[in-house]
Write a protein that holds these residues in place. Structure first.
Motif, PDB file in Angstrom:
ATOM      1  N   ARG A  92      49.498  53.138  -3.583  1.00 42.78           N
ATOM      2  CA  ARG A  92      50.165  54.066  -2.816  1.00 42.78           C
ATOM      3  C   ARG A  92      49.241  54.659  -1.828  1.00 42.78           C
ATOM      4  NH1 ARG A  92      50.105  56.406  -7.791  1.00 42.78           N
ATOM      5  NH2 ARG A  92      50.203  58.461  -6.817  1.00 42.78           N
ATOM      6  N   THR A  93      48.692  54.054  -0.780  1.00 39.80           N
ATOM      7  CA  THR A  93      47.618  54.563   0.052  1.00 39.80           C
ATOM      8  C   THR A  93      48.431  54.415   1.360  1.00 39.80           C
ATOM      9  OG1 THR A  93      45.792  53.767  -1.142  1.00 39.80           O
ATOM     10  CG2 THR A  93      45.600  54.360   1.213  1.00 39.80           C
ATOM     11  N   LEU A  94      48.400  55.669   2.116  1.00 43.56           N
ATOM     12  CA  LEU A  94      49.082  55.737   3.535  1.00 43.56           C
ATOM     13  C   LEU A  94      47.752  55.961   4.506  1.00 43.56           C
ATOM     14  CD1 LEU A  94      51.651  56.241   5.073  1.00 43.56           C
ATOM     15  CD2 LEU A  94      51.389  58.575   4.989  1.00 43.56           C
ATOM     16  N   SER A  95      47.653  55.066   5.481  1.00 40.82           N
ATOM     17  CA  SER A  95      46.893  55.272   6.463  1.00 40.82           C
ATOM     18  C   SER A  95      47.592  55.740   7.768  1.00 40.82           C
ATOM     19  CB  SER A  95      46.134  53.933   6.761  1.00 40.82           C
ATOM     20  OG  SER A  95      45.299  53.638   5.467  1.00 40.82           O
ATOM     21  N   VAL A  96      47.002  56.848   8.628  1.00 39.61           N
ATOM     22  CA  VAL A  96      47.417  57.305   9.753  1.00 39.61           C
ATOM     23  C   VAL A  96      46.425  57.383  10.745  1.00 39.61           C
ATOM     24  CG1 VAL A  96      48.572  59.481  10.647  1.00 39.61           C
ATOM     25  CG2 VAL A  96      49.102  58.624   8.150  1.00 39.61           C
ATOM     26  N   ILE A  97      46.894  57.022  11.695  1.00 36.50           N
ATOM     27  CA  ILE A  97      45.985  57.131  13.087  1.00 36.50           C
ATOM     28  C   ILE A  97      46.667  58.267  13.976  1.00 36.50           C
ATOM     29  CG2 ILE A  97      44.876  56.151  15.270  1.00 36.50           C
ATOM     30  CD1 ILE A  97      44.739  53.451  13.477  1.00 36.50           C
ATOM     31  N   ILE A  98      45.648  59.183  14.289  1.00 32.44           N
ATOM     32  CA  ILE A  98      46.215  60.148  15.077  1.00 32.44           C
ATOM     33  C   ILE A  98      45.258  60.278  16.335  1.00 32.44           C
ATOM     34  CG2 ILE A  98      46.559  62.847  15.296  1.00 32.44           C
ATOM     35  CD1 ILE A  98      47.226  62.776  12.458  1.00 32.44           C
ATOM     36  N   GLN A  99      45.744  60.458  17.499  1.00 36.45           N
ATOM     37  CA  GLN A  99      44.888  60.425  18.535  1.00 36.45           C
ATOM     38  C   GLN A  99      45.160  61.915  19.251  1.00 36.45           C
ATOM     39  OE1 GLN A  99      46.542  56.903  21.008  1.00 36.45           O
ATOM     40  NE2 GLN A  99      45.146  55.839  20.084  1.00 36.45           N
ATOM     41  N   ARG A 100      44.093  62.173  20.119  1.00 37.35           N
ATOM     42  CA  ARG A 100      43.999  63.553  20.542  1.00 37.35           C
ATOM     43  C   ARG A 100      43.553  63.576  21.832  1.00 37.35           C
ATOM     44  NH1 ARG A 100      39.534  66.170  18.498  1.00 37.35           N
ATOM     45  NH2 ARG A 100      40.638  68.094  18.657  1.00 37.35           N
ATOM     46  N   GLN A 101      43.913  64.445  22.809  1.00 33.54           N
ATOM     47  CA  GLN A 101      43.517  64.732  24.034  1.00 33.54           C
ATOM     48  C   GLN A 101      42.283  65.638  23.992  1.00 33.54           C
ATOM     49  OE1 GLN A 101      47.414  66.120  25.794  1.00 33.54           O
ATOM     50  NE2 GLN A 101      47.052  64.401  27.163  1.00 33.54           N
ATOM     51  N   PHE A 102      41.269  65.121  23.067  1.00 38.18           N
ATOM     52  CA  PHE A 102      39.920  66.014  23.039  1.00 38.18           C
ATOM     53  C   PHE A 102      38.839  64.814  22.981  1.00 38.18           C
ATOM     54  CE2 PHE A 102      42.922  69.303  22.039  1.00 38.18           C
ATOM     55  CZ  PHE A 102      42.771  70.462  22.933  1.00 38.18           C
ATOM     56  N   GLU A 103      37.698  65.236  22.868  1.00 42.97           N
ATOM     57  CA  GLU A 103      36.660  64.502  22.368  1.00 42.97           C
ATOM     58  C   GLU A 103      36.202  64.863  21.269  1.00 42.97           C
ATOM     59  OE1 GLU A 103      34.064  64.266  25.926  1.00 42.97           O
ATOM     60  OE2 GLU A 103      35.289  62.748  26.957  1.00 42.97           O
ATOM     61  N   ASN A 104      35.370  63.954  20.484  1.00 42.34           N
ATOM     62  CA  ASN A 104      34.732  64.267  19.470  1.00 42.34           C
ATOM     63  C   ASN A 104      35.149  64.992  18.163  1.00 42.34           C
ATOM     64  OD1 ASN A 104      32.160  63.426  20.826  1.00 42.34           O
ATOM     65  ND2 ASN A 104      31.986  65.362  21.906  1.00 42.34           N
ATOM     66  N   PRO A 105      36.169  64.123  17.698  1.00 43.32           N
ATOM     67  CA  PRO A 105      36.649  62.939  17.773  1.00 43.32           C
ATOM     68  C   PRO A 105      38.069  62.923  18.773  1.00 43.32           C
ATOM     69  CG  PRO A 105      37.457  63.709  15.857  1.00 43.32           C
ATOM     70  CD  PRO A 105      36.703  64.710  16.340  1.00 43.32           C
ATOM     71  N   TYR A 120      39.783  53.351  18.243  1.00 42.99           N
ATOM     72  CA  TYR A 120      40.978  52.972  18.237  1.00 42.99           C
ATOM     73  C   TYR A 120      41.885  53.773  19.401  1.00 42.99           C
ATOM     74  CZ  TYR A 120      40.299  51.566  13.328  1.00 42.99           C
ATOM     75  OH  TYR A 120      39.791  50.899  12.313  1.00 42.99           O
ATOM     76  N   ILE A 121      41.008  54.310  20.311  1.00 40.84           N
ATOM     77  CA  ILE A 121      41.910  55.102  21.567  1.00 40.84           C
ATOM     78  C   ILE A 121      42.619  54.016  22.217  1.00 40.84           C
ATOM     79  CG2 ILE A 121      40.006  54.968  23.226  1.00 40.84           C
ATOM     80  CD1 ILE A 121      41.981  58.110  22.653  1.00 40.84           C
ATOM     81  N   GLY A 122      43.424  54.361  22.952  1.00 40.36           N
ATOM     82  CA  GLY A 122      44.441  53.618  23.513  1.00 40.36           C
ATOM     83  C   GLY A 122      45.987  53.240  22.891  1.00 40.36           C
ATOM     84  N   SER A 123      46.544  52.133  23.655  1.00 42.57           N
ATOM     85  CA  SER A 123      47.885  51.663  23.095  1.00 42.57           C
ATOM     86  C   SER A 123      47.595  50.512  22.300  1.00 42.57           C
ATOM     87  CB  SER A 123      48.585  51.559  24.453  1.00 42.57           C
ATOM     88  OG  SER A 123      48.398  50.287  24.888  1.00 42.57           O
ATOM     89  N   ASP A 124      46.659  49.845  22.234  1.00 44.65           N
ATOM     90  CA  ASP A 124      46.656  48.454  21.280  1.00 44.65           C
ATOM     91  C   ASP A 124      46.818  49.021  19.794  1.00 44.65           C
ATOM     92  OD1 ASP A 124      46.029  46.917  23.563  1.00 44.65           O
ATOM     93  OD2 ASP A 124      43.912  46.779  23.081  1.00 44.65           O
ATOM     94  N   GLU A 125      47.622  48.019  19.253  1.00 42.94           N
ATOM     95  CA  GLU A 125      48.057  48.250  17.853  1.00 42.94           C
ATOM     96  C   GLU A 125      46.839  48.118  16.854  1.00 42.94           C
ATOM     97  OE1 GLU A 125      51.418  46.776  16.119  1.00 42.94           O
ATOM     98  OE2 GLU A 125      52.556  46.718  18.252  1.00 42.94           O
ATOM     99  N   ILE A 126      46.384  48.593  16.002  1.00 39.26           N
ATOM    100  CA  ILE A 126      45.447  48.735  15.096  1.00 39.26           C
ATOM    101  C   ILE A 126      45.828  48.073  13.755  1.00 39.26           C
ATOM    102  CG2 ILE A 126      43.530  49.999  13.805  1.00 39.26           C
ATOM    103  CD1 ILE A 126      43.657  50.057  16.935  1.00 39.26           C
ATOM    104  N   TYR A 127      46.896  48.358  13.441  1.00 42.11           N
ATOM    105  CA  TYR A 127      47.435  47.792  11.875  1.00 42.11           C
ATOM    106  C   TYR A 127      48.186  46.784  12.068  1.00 42.11           C
ATOM    107  CZ  TYR A 127      45.733  52.477  10.314  1.00 42.11           C
ATOM    108  OH  TYR A 127      44.751  53.440   9.808  1.00 42.11           O
ATOM    109  N   VAL A 128      47.644  45.521  12.417  1.00 41.29           N
ATOM    110  CA  VAL A 128      48.432  44.527  12.778  1.00 41.29           C
ATOM    111  C   VAL A 128      48.529  43.550  11.667  1.00 41.29           C
ATOM    112  CG1 VAL A 128      48.188  44.695  15.458  1.00 41.29           C
ATOM    113  CG2 VAL A 128      46.518  43.290  14.200  1.00 41.29           C
TER     114      VAL A 128
END
Length: 145
Positions: free
Chosen positions: A50-63, A135-143
């Motif tokens: 029961r592990t959910l991984s989520v990638i969130i991209q931000r319009q800021f640096e670090n991170p 992981y920035i950008g449009s490429d899929e990570i969880y393929v």
């Protein structure tokens, strides 16, 4: 390196680091139940992970990108906005309780509000996070391999 959120101090530090997820978007989600069917078609029908991984991209640096793992997932309510609307996150709520942690894509909510919230909400036993700017950008990570 993964950072666990175990205390209110950890939670506040994390939310400060990500500026409450202002100007962010959920890019990808991956769920692993732990259940499976093997090569002989025998099934292990128990949700052992029961592990959910989520990638969130931000319009800021670090991170610019944060990967969160919700371990011991209790629920995920996913309500993506349709293609006629934007899906940016302006603020979020994270609440740490004795037996769980809540996250939702709306700021200023209580635990009761989150349970009745009609947007995206997650509840799990534990949460850990890491900066993942690669992981920035449009490429899929969880393929799938």
């Amino acid at each position: 390196m993964w950072n666990e959120i175990k205390s209110e101090k950890d939670l506040k530090s994390f939310m400060d680091t990500v500026c409450g997820f202002h100007d962010s978007c959920i890019k990808e989600i991956k769920y692993i139940s732990g259940a499976y069917v093997d090569e002989t078609l025998s099934m292990l029908p128990i949700n052992t992970q029961r592990t959910l991984s989520v990638i969130i991209q931000r319009q800021f640096e670090n991170p610019s990108v944060v990967e969160m793992q919700f371990v011991g997932l209790k629920y995920l309510r996913l309500f993506p906005i349709d293609e006629d609307y934007t899906c940016e996150i302006l603020d979020t709520t994270m609440i740490l309780k004795k037996d769980c942690i809540y996250w939702c894509d709306c700021g200023g909510l209580s635990a009761t509000d989150i349970e009745n919230y009609t947007g995206t909400a997650i509840c799990a036993s534990k949460v850990r996070w890491r900066a993942a700017d690669e992981y920035i950008g449009s490429d899929e990570i969880y393929v799938a391999i």
